[in-house]
Design an enzyme around this catalytic site. Structure first.
Site, PDB file in Angstrom:
ATOM      1  N   ASP A  24      50.704  45.000  13.554  1.00 21.64           N
ATOM      2  CA  ASP A  24      51.062  46.144  12.716  1.00 21.64           C
ATOM      3  C   ASP A  24      51.123  45.682  11.259  1.00 21.64           C
ATOM      4  O   ASP A  24      51.078  44.482  10.980  1.00 21.64           O
ATOM      5  CB  ASP A  24      52.431  46.657  13.190  1.00 21.64           C
ATOM      6  CG  ASP A  24      52.840  47.932  12.482  1.00 21.64           C
ATOM      7  OD1 ASP A  24      51.962  48.660  12.007  1.00 21.64           O
ATOM      8  OD2 ASP A  24      54.061  48.190  12.410  1.00 21.64           O
TER       9      ASP A  24
ATOM     10  N   GLU B   8      47.675  45.965   6.697  1.00 20.03           N
ATOM     11  CA  GLU B   8      46.786  46.486   5.626  1.00 20.03           C
ATOM     12  C   GLU B   8      46.569  45.456   4.525  1.00 20.03           C
ATOM     13  O   GLU B   8      45.464  45.476   3.966  1.00 20.03           O
ATOM     14  CB  GLU B   8      47.385  47.790   5.064  1.00 20.03           C
ATOM     15  CG  GLU B   8      47.344  48.954   6.041  1.00 20.03           C
ATOM     16  CD  GLU B   8      48.320  48.827   7.213  1.00 20.03           C
ATOM     17  OE1 GLU B   8      49.357  48.151   7.035  1.00 20.03           O
ATOM     18  OE2 GLU B   8      48.052  49.364   8.288  1.00 20.03           O
TER      19      GLU B   8
ATOM     20  N   ASP C  38      51.466  56.062  11.514  1.00 21.22           N
ATOM     21  CA  ASP C  38      52.733  56.811  11.519  1.00 21.22           C
ATOM     22  C   ASP C  38      52.539  58.293  11.285  1.00 21.22           C
ATOM     23  O   ASP C  38      52.729  58.811  10.181  1.00 21.22           O
ATOM     24  CB  ASP C  38      53.671  56.218  10.464  1.00 21.22           C
ATOM     25  CG  ASP C  38      54.050  54.786  10.800  1.00 21.22           C
ATOM     26  OD1 ASP C  38      53.876  54.389  11.975  1.00 21.22           O
ATOM     27  OD2 ASP C  38      54.512  54.066   9.904  1.00 21.22           O
TER      28      ASP C  38
HETATM   29  C1  GLC Z   1      55.309  50.734  11.331  1.00 19.55           C
HETATM   30  C2  GLC Z   1      54.435  51.042  12.541  1.00 19.55           C
HETATM   31  C3  GLC Z   1      55.258  51.609  13.653  1.00 19.55           C
HETATM   32  C4  GLC Z   1      56.389  50.649  13.978  1.00 19.55           C
HETATM   33  C5  GLC Z   1      57.216  50.311  12.754  1.00 19.55           C
HETATM   34  C6  GLC Z   1      58.253  49.217  13.014  1.00 19.55           C
HETATM   35  O1  GLC Z   1      55.813  51.900  10.784  1.00 19.55           O
HETATM   36  O2  GLC Z   1      53.362  51.885  12.215  1.00 19.55           O
HETATM   37  O3  GLC Z   1      54.465  51.877  14.777  1.00 19.55           O
HETATM   38  O4  GLC Z   1      57.202  51.180  14.971  1.00 19.55           O
HETATM   39  O5  GLC Z   1      56.371  49.869  11.699  1.00 19.55           O
HETATM   40  O6  GLC Z   1      57.680  48.045  13.442  1.00 19.55           O
END
Ligand code: GLC
Length: 799
Positions: A405, A408, A483
């Site tokens: 995650d 980017e 998200d």
């Molecule tokens: C980001 C991710 C999400 C995750 C969060 C905490 O917002 O996109 O899926 O739950 O981080 O790790």
């Protein structure tokens, strides 16, 4: 007259007269008086690459997008020359290059123009950073539509839109918001029933204008790098998508459990809570294959560590969950906490693995653990180190899969949301700034993760998920759309995004079912599950701060609906797995938008909601509250309503009933849909008999079923079972022919055939030309028969 502000700028430079032409096996080089070089490579009859350089200098040729298995080049071609132009011909297209302006025109063999330069290539020197902004403008053909471009949350047909590619952590994004998490600079154009594709393989920030600024012009440009694009000729959209996907690659087959239902939340902890969730699935008999651990399992959000108060014995927990049929998927982010006592940080510092700023200091930024440094995944040595970090997590602790995650990379509390642009990157030996590396940073992170996970779960198959991605990322990971929000509008967005990703080479995709931010009500959750079970990646995930989002978090009616649809997904696993096989093997997208399915039918060009799941199932989600059904377009042909088995003729919009416990589903006539029994998780049951739902057609239809050991690599050595079925229906008979390939022995001995829509009563049955007594085929009722799986021809004769 030029009115495009981008083009109007007087600093634009243009190629002038071509003064030199050279051929070098599969490449042609054209050079203008003012030093512009155009390199044309014919990769296949219908795939042609155009690459432009200025000042006589071609940069080294390097791409992260192109698959190592991509087709390479096509020898022995000739260019013809006239007074005004050069002509390159392949068996599919003709390419004209104008001598005076270097403008290009591509037509099919009948002379229909498929794609032509307006101003063509032009550029502008970038005084701040060096290099050029590189630009291309094309003429928009009459009635032209545009598709593709990855995860854009806007109308499926991009005509009239301008979009941007710069991977961005876009929390709670909205409809039409752009850019989002992915950069896929690939589009499909369609006009006069001919489709082509264009992939601008440039990792800088890129922009595409689809007849938005000027009605007759489509343009694209990048803030650096080369004008370097691939042109794919159809004329079918399916051919275009497959050619692009062949070039940028497909994933290997995932373990079958990765196609089951997955449950996630930010975050399930401590251990007792995780186990409670898992056992509730089993108690309520709602199938589930994986449970996710979000960042809170870590010690202070330090990657590759465990919070031992929340998870005192992760190895034991993961193994106990596994015994109950649950795989554990853990999150890993790119930011490494600046902490002198943390081994990952120490190793990276010692080996100089972190990214540095232009003037030398380490690049740092705030993420979940506080101030972090960021490994330079564009350095092959760093990737190897990163892959190795997974050893303990996978081989010893036993985690089954990894979720990358924030890659980017996301940086908090700065307006740019990411790394400073002067950050330096190795770019596999082509050192550059973040301006060039930004869009592929996450891709290279997940590539390293994939290598590590693959190594340490071997001989099992890896399963990896990423949020950020550039073209080609599909070779390494599945993905989700980031998200989103628990609103009805986002249900519409989810449907469009997944279809768009599928025609952009990235089929292994899903959305946070129910929405990540905010809280859905039971009705929205049920409707989203009904859509989500048809997405290649099927996971409920939510931010958790507004309440629970488990199948039982709403009322009993919702729980029952959710169970019913997750059960349907588990029944359809062999069908879904077959479409994954075709994606992996033949680059065919797992979900097909209506225009892909039938581009000749103009009615499909602006549809957004209906799609084909796999090859033969038409689905259309209900996207409004309090609906008892909806209007939808049924594509041409005859379809069976899945719920009633009634047939309907397509080619027009129709009202379809779909109360809260239904979603419109139609099966193409002639299809043979394989089904497994409902299991609580993949591998729970030994499949004793394969159900085949056979939808009678007066005519011919082919179907396919791919199976293997559901994990491991024996399938690459011939241990697979591929059944091709040809159904031939006539007024008074139905013939099923089976052609088998592969050595894998399936566990079942028989098929249970459910014959739908048979227009006659069965008089007799012949199996491989031998008549068999109806009692031997175990007829139940009038249209269910059980036969050996080994037949070549099954002939059903009517009275
Ligand atoms: C980001 C991710 C999400 C995750 C969060 C905490 O917002 O996109 O899926 O739950 O981080 O790790």
């Amino acid at each position: 007259m030029i009115t495009n502000t981008e083009l109007e700028y007087k600093g634009n430079l243009y190629p002038d007269q071509i003064v030199d032409f050279k051929k070098d096996s599969d490449k042609f080089y054209f050079t203008t008086q003012n030093g512009v070089i155009l390199e044309i490579t014919v990769i296949r009859n219908s795939t042609i690459r155009f690459r432009y350089a200025t000042d006589h200098v071609m940069e080294p040729d390097f791409s992260y997008a192109i698959s190592p298995d991509a087709p390479r080049g096509y020898k022995d071609l000739k260019a013809e020359e006239t007074d005004t132009e050069y002509l390159i011909s392949t068996a599919k297209v003709k390419v004209l290059v104008d001598k005076k302006s270097m403008r290009v025109q591509i037509s099919d063999l009948e002379g229909n123009i498929i794609n032509e330069d307006e101003l063509g290539f032009h550029y502008e020197e970038n005084y701040t950073y060096g290099g050029n902004s590189v630009k291309m403008s094309k003429i928009t053909q009459s009635g032209e539509s545009f598709y593709g471009m990855g995860d854009k949350a806007t109308h499926f047909n991009l005509k009239g839109k301008r979009v941007h590619n710069w991977v961005t952590d876009q929390y709670a994004f909205g409809k039409d918001q752009d850019p989002l998490y992915k950069a896929v600079p690939f589009y499909i154009g369609l006009h006069q029933n001919k489709a082509y594709g264009l992939f601008f393989d440039n990792t800088f920030k890129t922009h595409f204008d689809f007849a938005h600024e000027r009605r007759n012009v489509t343009s694209f440009w990048a803030e650096g790098g080369e004008m370097n694009y691939y042109f794919f000729y159809g004329p079918d959209m399916s051919r275009v998508v497959r050619s692009y996907t062949d070039l940028t690659g497909t994933p290997e087959l995932p373990p079958l459990w990765a196609l089951g239902y997955h449950q996630s939340k930010w975050s399930y902890f401590p251990e007792s809570r995780v186990k409670q969730i898992a056992s509730k699935f089993r108690k309520l008999k709602i199938p589930c294959d994986a449970i996710y651990l979000d960042i809170d399992y870590m010690d202070g959000f330090r990657c590759f560590t465990w919070d031992k108060t929340k998870f005192p014995d992760p190895k034991k927990m993961i193994s106990e969950l596994n015994e109950d049929g649950f795989k554990t998927v853990v999150m890993i982010d790119p930011g490494i906490k600046i902490d002198r006592d943390y081994w990952v940080y120490q190793e990276a510092i010692k080996n100089d693995y972190f990214c540095k700023r232009g003037d030398g200091p380490l690049m740092s930024g705030k993420v979940w653990p506080g101030q972090c440094n960021f490994p330079d995944y564009t350095n092959p040595e760093v990737r190897e180190w990163w892959a190795g970090l997974y050893k303990e997590l996978m081989s010893e602790v036993g985690a089954h899969a990894v979720w990358n995650d924030m890659n980017e990379p996301a940086v908090m509390e700065v307006p740019t949301k990411t790394a400073p642009l002067d950050t330096r990157h190795d770019f596999d030996g082509h050192p550059c700034s973040h301006r060039k590396a930004h869009n592929i940073y996450g891709m290279q992170m997940v590539r390293a993760t994939y290598e590590g996970v693959k190594k340490y779960v071997y001989p099992k198959r890896p399963f990896v998920i990423t949020r950020a991605g550039y073209s080609g990322t599909q070779r390494f990971a599945s993905t989700w759309t980031g998200d989103n929000v628990a609103t009805w509008e986002h249900l519409w967005i989810a449907n469009v995004q997944v279809q768009r990703m599928c025609v952009s080479g990235m089929s292994f995709v899903g959305t946070d079912i129910g929405g990540f931010a905010e809280q859905p009500n039971g009705e929205l959750f049920a409707r989203w599950i009904q859509l989500g079970i048809f997405h290649p990646f099927c996971r409920v995930h939510s931010s958790g701060d507004h309440g629970d989002q488990e199948p039982w978090s709403f009322d009993k009616e919702v729980t029952n609906i959710v169970r019913k649809f997750i059960e349907l997904r588990y029944q359809l696993l062999p069908y879904l797995y077959t479409s994954f096989y075709r994606y992996y093997k033949e680059s065919i997208p797992m979900i097909k938008p209506l225009v892909y399915h039938d581009q000749e039918d103009q009615q499909t060009h602006f549809r957004t909601d209906e799609f084909i799941f796999g090859e033969q199932i038409l689905v259309c989600p209900v996207q409004e509250p309090n609906a008892k059904g909806r209007r939808m377009y049924i594509p041409r042909g005859t379809w069976y309503d899945y719920w009633t088995n009634e047939t309907v003729e397509g080619g027009s919009e129709k009202w379809v009933d779909a109360d809260i416990d239904k979603i419109p589903i139609f099966i193409k006539e002639g299809a043979i849909i394989p089904k497994y029994p409902v299991q609580q998780y993949v591998g729970e049951l030994k499949i004793e008999e394969l159900q085949l739902d056979v939808y009678y057609k007066n005519g011919i239809e082919n179907s396919m079923i791919y199976e293997d050991a559901q994990d491991g690599y024996d399938y690459t050595k011939g241990e697979f079972s591929l059944r091709n079925f040809k159904l031939t229906g006539k007024e008074n008979e139905l013939i099923l022919q089976q052609f088998k390939d592969g050595n894998f022995i399936t566990t079942y001995e028989t098929f249970k055939l459910n014959l739908m829509g048979l227009p006659f009563k069965i008089k007799s049955i012949q199996l491989d030309n031998e008549s068999i007594a109806l009692k031997d085929v175990k007829m139940n009722g009038s249209n269910t028969i059980h036969v050996t799986k080994e037949f070549t021809t099954l002939h059903i004769i009517g009275k």
